[in-house]
Write a protein that holds these residues in place. Sequence first.
Motif, PDB file in Angstrom:
ATOM      1  N   CYS A   1     -12.192  29.727  34.751  1.00  8.66           N
ATOM      2  CA  CYS A   1     -12.886  29.263  33.531  1.00  8.66           C
ATOM      3  C   CYS A   1     -11.910  28.989  32.382  1.00  8.66           C
ATOM      4  CB  CYS A   1     -13.931  30.280  33.090  1.00  8.66           C
ATOM      5  SG  CYS A   1     -13.223  31.755  32.335  1.00  8.66           S
TER       6      CYS A   1
ATOM      7  N   CYS B   1      -7.471  32.728  32.891  1.00  7.45           N
ATOM      8  CA  CYS B   1      -8.328  32.757  34.076  1.00  7.45           C
ATOM      9  C   CYS B   1      -8.251  31.385  34.748  1.00  7.45           C
ATOM     10  CB  CYS B   1      -9.761  33.085  33.688  1.00  7.45           C
ATOM     11  SG  CYS B   1     -10.901  32.942  35.087  1.00  7.45           S
TER      12      CYS B   1
ATOM     13  N   THR C   1     -15.428  36.176  30.811  1.00 11.47           N
ATOM     14  CA  THR C   1     -16.242  34.959  30.673  1.00 11.47           C
ATOM     15  C   THR C   1     -16.973  34.620  31.970  1.00 11.47           C
ATOM     16  OG1 THR C   1     -14.739  34.111  29.000  1.00 11.47           O
ATOM     17  CG2 THR C   1     -16.169  32.497  30.082  1.00 11.47           C
ATOM     18  N   CYS C   2     -16.225  34.524  33.094  1.00 10.92           N
ATOM     19  CA  CYS C   2     -16.833  34.032  34.338  1.00 10.92           C
ATOM     20  C   CYS C   2     -16.948  35.106  35.421  1.00 10.92           C
ATOM     21  CB  CYS C   2     -16.042  32.842  34.876  1.00 10.92           C
ATOM     22  SG  CYS C   2     -14.437  33.298  35.574  1.00 10.92           S
TER      23      CYS C   2
ATOM     24  N   CYS D   1     -12.927  38.774  34.839  1.00 13.74           N
ATOM     25  CA  CYS D   1     -12.788  37.912  33.661  1.00 13.74           C
ATOM     26  C   CYS D   1     -14.037  38.103  32.787  1.00 13.74           C
ATOM     27  CB  CYS D   1     -12.676  36.453  34.114  1.00 13.74           C
ATOM     28  SG  CYS D   1     -12.843  35.279  32.746  1.00 13.74           S
TER      29      CYS D   1
HETATM   30 ZN   LIG Z   1     -12.884  33.335  33.911  1.00 15.79          ZN
END
Ligand SMILES: [Zn+2]
Length: 298
Positions: free
Chosen positions: A290, A287, A270-271, A268
């Motif tokens: 997150c 996801c 973002t995370c 992912c």
């Molecule tokens: Zn994520």
Amino acid sequence: MADGGPVEHGYPHLETVRSAITALYKRLSYDTVHTFDTSVAPADVAFCDQDDLHLGAQRVAREMVRHLRLPDARVIVSFRAMEHAASVELAAGPEYFIELNDRFRHHRRDIGAALAHEVMHVYLHRLGLSFPGTRANEILTDTATTYLGAGWLLLDAYREDGASSQKLGYLTPEEFGYVLAKRALVFGEAPETWFTSAQAYTAYTKGLARARHDGQQPPLTAAGWAGRRRYAKDRRYALDHGTGPRDGGPYAFSRPDAAGPLRVSFACPTCHQRIRLPARGRTRARCALCRTLLDCDT
Ligand SMILES: [Zn+2]
Ligand SMILES: [Zn+2]
């Protein structure tokens, strides 16, 4: 907290930094991470040479405790001659003793940065979140400090002029910039205006480019032409062979069940939690950790 020595640059700790962001989401949950949508404000940790040293340090420490919502924690700050920049005694609480290097008596503007890192040790200690080994654990602490809104102070403490350099913490300036940018992308923050250090600003812009790059990897539709073309080729190979032609890239193919569909896994953006999707064209996924919405062409 370490300081001194030549300043390391680049992204030597990137894998640990990304694992730290994943660990934060796992331990805190999406909802708790999102209660940290506002960073420590520059005015709240300002410390000028006219301020009383001890009262000022206590005031900044209280601000960090308030930011991290540690209501009953009482932080007691003292100064002494020591090799490291700062240290904290992680006892049962509610009192925590933080020692700062004597040199901060004359570098007061960096006291907020040192306290941000040390109070984060208390926060993670109370959460029971740690990484094995001192080095990885310090990287987790710097990453958490930055992702939860107080670490821009650590990056801002990085300064270089012709004769000398100074940096606090274990991440490189670019890595601090990277984590700060990941945070800025999630919360819509613009930390550019907070820096007093020109070198910190430059490191932030580099980290921001790197953080944006995470969101431009296939199978995300934001990937560039070359990346999408390579992905299509690897996918064709995987359809024939059941796995991708190379490992260690931004994505991996597998067919866990011989009769089932080909699947692709990737981090992912973002995370950095692994996402697994069937490899069968345009799709939109969320996801689970997150909650980032991911437009993909798998
Ligand atoms: Zn994520
Ligand atoms: Zn530390």
